[in-house]
Design a protein around this motif. Structure first.
Motif, PDB file in Angstrom:
ATOM      1  N   THR A 282       0.821  -1.198  -0.151  1.00  0.00           N
ATOM      2  CA  THR A 282       0.045  -0.087  -0.207  1.00  0.00           C
ATOM      3  C   THR A 282       0.892   1.209  -0.155  1.00  0.00           C
ATOM      4  OG1 THR A 282      -1.647  -1.121   1.123  1.00  0.00           O
ATOM      5  CG2 THR A 282      -1.911   1.163   1.208  1.00  0.00           C
ATOM      6  N   HIS A 283       1.922   1.455   0.824  1.00  0.00           N
ATOM      7  CA  HIS A 283       2.905   2.513   0.889  1.00  0.00           C
ATOM      8  C   HIS A 283       3.531   2.896  -0.435  1.00  0.00           C
ATOM      9  CE1 HIS A 283       5.983   5.023   2.416  1.00  0.00           C
ATOM     10  NE2 HIS A 283       7.000   4.361   1.935  1.00  0.00           N
ATOM     11  N   MET A 284       3.864   1.558  -1.221  1.00  0.00           N
ATOM     12  CA  MET A 284       4.518   2.032  -2.473  1.00  0.00           C
ATOM     13  C   MET A 284       3.458   2.279  -3.490  1.00  0.00           C
ATOM     14  SD  MET A 284       7.409   1.502  -1.710  1.00  0.00           S
ATOM     15  CE  MET A 284       8.234   2.022  -3.322  1.00  0.00           C
ATOM     16  N   ARG A 285       2.114   1.893  -3.400  1.00  0.00           N
ATOM     17  CA  ARG A 285       1.073   2.345  -4.374  1.00  0.00           C
ATOM     18  C   ARG A 285       0.913   3.975  -3.887  1.00  0.00           C
ATOM     19  NH1 ARG A 285      -3.317  -2.603  -4.137  1.00  0.00           N
ATOM     20  NH2 ARG A 285      -2.073  -3.919  -5.597  1.00  0.00           N
ATOM     21  N   ILE A 286       0.709   4.244  -2.899  1.00  0.00           N
ATOM     22  CA  ILE A 286       0.847   5.791  -2.809  1.00  0.00           C
ATOM     23  C   ILE A 286       1.956   6.490  -3.024  1.00  0.00           C
ATOM     24  CG2 ILE A 286       0.345   7.446  -0.692  1.00  0.00           C
ATOM     25  CD1 ILE A 286      -2.175   5.874  -1.379  1.00  0.00           C
ATOM     26  N   LEU A 287       3.064   6.119  -2.942  1.00  0.00           N
ATOM     27  CA  LEU A 287       4.042   6.752  -3.306  1.00  0.00           C
ATOM     28  C   LEU A 287       4.107   7.142  -4.999  1.00  0.00           C
ATOM     29  CD1 LEU A 287       7.244   5.537  -1.229  1.00  0.00           C
ATOM     30  CD2 LEU A 287       5.741   7.653  -0.933  1.00  0.00           C
ATOM     31  N   LYS A 288       3.625   5.807  -5.619  1.00  0.00           N
ATOM     32  CA  LYS A 288       3.574   6.020  -7.172  1.00  0.00           C
ATOM     33  C   LYS A 288       2.431   6.714  -7.472  1.00  0.00           C
ATOM     34  CE  LYS A 288       3.109   3.233 -11.378  1.00  0.00           C
ATOM     35  NZ  LYS A 288       3.124   2.094 -12.076  1.00  0.00           N
ATOM     36  N   LYS A 294       2.285  14.224  -9.642  1.00  0.00           N
ATOM     37  CA  LYS A 294       2.904  15.278  -9.974  1.00  0.00           C
ATOM     38  C   LYS A 294       3.435  15.265 -11.224  1.00  0.00           C
ATOM     39  CE  LYS A 294       5.500  15.803  -5.496  1.00  0.00           C
ATOM     40  NZ  LYS A 294       6.565  15.753  -4.717  1.00  0.00           N
ATOM     41  N   ASN A 295       3.444  14.177 -12.018  1.00  0.00           N
ATOM     42  CA  ASN A 295       4.123  14.109 -13.419  1.00  0.00           C
ATOM     43  C   ASN A 295       3.400  13.710 -14.340  1.00  0.00           C
ATOM     44  OD1 ASN A 295       7.174  14.810 -12.199  1.00  0.00           O
ATOM     45  ND2 ASN A 295       6.479  13.432 -10.960  1.00  0.00           N
ATOM     46  N   SER A 296       2.244  13.484 -14.168  1.00  0.00           N
ATOM     47  CA  SER A 296       1.231  13.181 -15.506  1.00  0.00           C
ATOM     48  C   SER A 296       0.081  14.015 -15.479  1.00  0.00           C
ATOM     49  CB  SER A 296       1.030  11.508 -15.106  1.00  0.00           C
ATOM     50  OG  SER A 296      -0.333  11.394 -14.335  1.00  0.00           O
ATOM     51  N   ASP A 297      -0.563  13.668 -16.610  1.00  0.00           N
ATOM     52  CA  ASP A 297      -1.797  14.558 -16.810  1.00  0.00           C
ATOM     53  C   ASP A 297      -3.244  13.642 -16.610  1.00  0.00           C
ATOM     54  OD1 ASP A 297      -0.686  16.587 -17.752  1.00  0.00           O
ATOM     55  OD2 ASP A 297      -0.538  15.807 -19.716  1.00  0.00           O
ATOM     56  N   ILE A 300      -7.613  11.506 -11.157  1.00  0.00           N
ATOM     57  CA  ILE A 300      -7.472  10.895  -9.755  1.00  0.00           C
ATOM     58  C   ILE A 300      -8.191   9.426 -10.227  1.00  0.00           C
ATOM     59  CG2 ILE A 300      -8.126  10.531  -7.447  1.00  0.00           C
ATOM     60  CD1 ILE A 300      -6.184  13.101  -8.116  1.00  0.00           C
ATOM     61  N   SER A 301      -9.158   9.531 -10.809  1.00  0.00           N
ATOM     62  CA  SER A 301      -9.628   7.841 -10.933  1.00  0.00           C
ATOM     63  C   SER A 301      -8.738   7.203 -11.981  1.00  0.00           C
ATOM     64  CB  SER A 301     -11.323   8.067 -11.711  1.00  0.00           C
ATOM     65  OG  SER A 301     -12.016   8.668 -11.086  1.00  0.00           O
ATOM     66  N   GLU A 302      -8.310   7.766 -12.840  1.00  0.00           N
ATOM     67  CA  GLU A 302      -7.046   7.005 -13.653  1.00  0.00           C
ATOM     68  C   GLU A 302      -6.056   6.561 -12.868  1.00  0.00           C
ATOM     69  OE1 GLU A 302      -7.917   8.866 -17.955  1.00  0.00           O
ATOM     70  OE2 GLU A 302      -6.770  10.056 -16.785  1.00  0.00           O
ATOM     71  N   ASN A 335      -0.371  21.997  -9.354  1.00  0.00           N
ATOM     72  CA  ASN A 335      -0.710  23.052 -10.184  1.00  0.00           C
ATOM     73  C   ASN A 335      -0.497  24.431 -10.003  1.00  0.00           C
ATOM     74  OD1 ASN A 335      -1.682  20.593 -11.830  1.00  0.00           O
ATOM     75  ND2 ASN A 335      -3.790  20.825 -11.325  1.00  0.00           N
ATOM     76  N   GLN A 336      -0.822  24.812  -8.856  1.00  0.00           N
ATOM     77  CA  GLN A 336      -0.455  26.141  -8.490  1.00  0.00           C
ATOM     78  C   GLN A 336       0.888  26.393  -8.403  1.00  0.00           C
ATOM     79  OE1 GLN A 336      -3.913  27.234  -9.112  1.00  0.00           O
ATOM     80  NE2 GLN A 336      -3.083  28.660  -7.798  1.00  0.00           N
TER      81      GLN A 336
END
Length: 341
Positions: A282-288, A294-297, A300-302, A335-336
């Motif tokens: 779970t921890h590694m999934r949250i980090l990903k 931060k780095n993709s478009d 949240i659902s995706e 984004n800000q």
């Protein structure tokens, strides 16, 4: 058997002597020296830096075509060496004719010799050996100007043995291997790189000193530690989960993959990561997820789908527990930041 001699404790001079013996080319950048070697005798890299408080670090990632002894001269000072073997194995002796003691993969050694006694490091031929060597000077540890760290190291390892040789090999420790990987993963440059590496290096040093303390306290107790083979399997599983946390890993599938029992899996993950297997996944999934925000478009659902979760509400709950805000708020703040930058 080839003998490589180091007469000096200054990083710049050490690399000049290593180059004379091994060949290769020195690269210097922001107080960090690197030696790249690729010839018939040796292949690999050696990296070294000096930091404040008489602390320096050498990292070897080498393969030699014949057995090699690196002789570290000790004419005037008696530093304490903290060595950690991440791959292969290393041996040490006090002087060329001294007793040879081995340091295996995932072990720490703490070494200090009496004045004028050389420290000899043995590298086996045709073996990729990765060793991190932290050197803490203690020659002026009593002076008012010197650092608290140096005084404490001197007190810890010289109080009961002020003039003799000191050698200790610790039990297996994968947490230190993880922290060394973090040290080697620093990509920043200049003073930021130097500060980050110094900070991580001192954490590693603290972990190695704590390892010694824990081993001394547990020396009369029954050991529940994992074997080297079991530690290697846990390390492989940890790396696999880090690389692909979205995969549907279960205790049963990981146990089958590694050959370790569920109890051994839990013991290993708690020892290394202070987490259960499922908590680590779970921890590694949250980090990903944070990286993707931060780095993709992706929305949240995706992102929830990409990291292997099926419930957006559950993801939001554990994300908020870690970052103290919802995924949507976190994405908005990023984004800000991008707009103001």
């Amino acid at each position: 058997m080839k003998i490589v001699t180091i007469h000096n404790d200054k990083i710049k001079n050490i690399f000049e002597e290593l180059t004379q013996s091994l060949g290769g080319k020195i690269i210097f950048d922001s107080d960090e020296y690197g030696l790249e070697v690729n010839n018939n005798f040796a292949k690999g890299t050696i990296v070294g830096s000096s930091f404040g408080d008489a602390v320096s670090c050498l990292q070897f990632d080498m393969v030699f075509s014949e057995d090699v002894r690196i002789c570290i001269g000790n004419p005037d000072i008696s530093p304490v060496y903290f060595a950690y073997c991440s791959k292969g194995n290393l041996a040490h002796s006090f002087g060329m004719s001294g007793v040879e003691r081995k340091l295996k993969k995932f072990q720490t050694a703490i070494v200090s010799s009496r004045q004028n006694e050389d420290n000899i490091l043995f590298f086996e031929k045709n073996t990729n050996t990765k060793v991190t060597l932290i050197v803490v000077g203690t020659q002026n540890a009593d002076s008012a100007e010197n650092n608290f760290l140096n005084r404490k190291v001197k007190e810890t390892f010289f109080e009961k043995n002020p003039s003799g040789n000191f050698f200790y090999v610790g039990s297996y420790n994968l947490k230190i291997a993880e922290k060394i990987e973090e040290l080697n993963a620093v990509t920043e440059t200049g003073i930021v790189r130097n500060l980050l590496k110094e900070g991580i290096l001192k954490i590693i040093l603290a972990m190695e000193i704590q390892q010694h303390s824990d081993d001394m306290n547990n020396c009369l107790k029954e050991s529940g530690c994992l074997t080297l083979k079991e530690m290697e399997e846990i390390k492989k599983l940890s790396d696999l989960i880090k690389q692909s946390p979205e995969e549907p890993f279960t205790i049963k599938s990981l146990s089958k993959l590694s050959g370790l029992s569920p109890n051994k899996l839990q013991e290993g993950f708690k020892m290394i990561h202070d987490r259960t297997v499922n908590d680590f996944i779970t921890h590694m999934r949250i980090l990903k997820a944070e990286f993707l925000i931060k780095n993709s478009d992706l929305n949240i659902s995706e992102i929830v789908y990409c990291i292997g979760f099926t419930s957006r509400s559950y993801f939001s709950k554990i994300f908020k527990q870690k970052f103290n805000c919802s995924p949507k708020e976190y994405k908005f703040s990023q984004n800000q930041l991008a707009i103001t930058a």
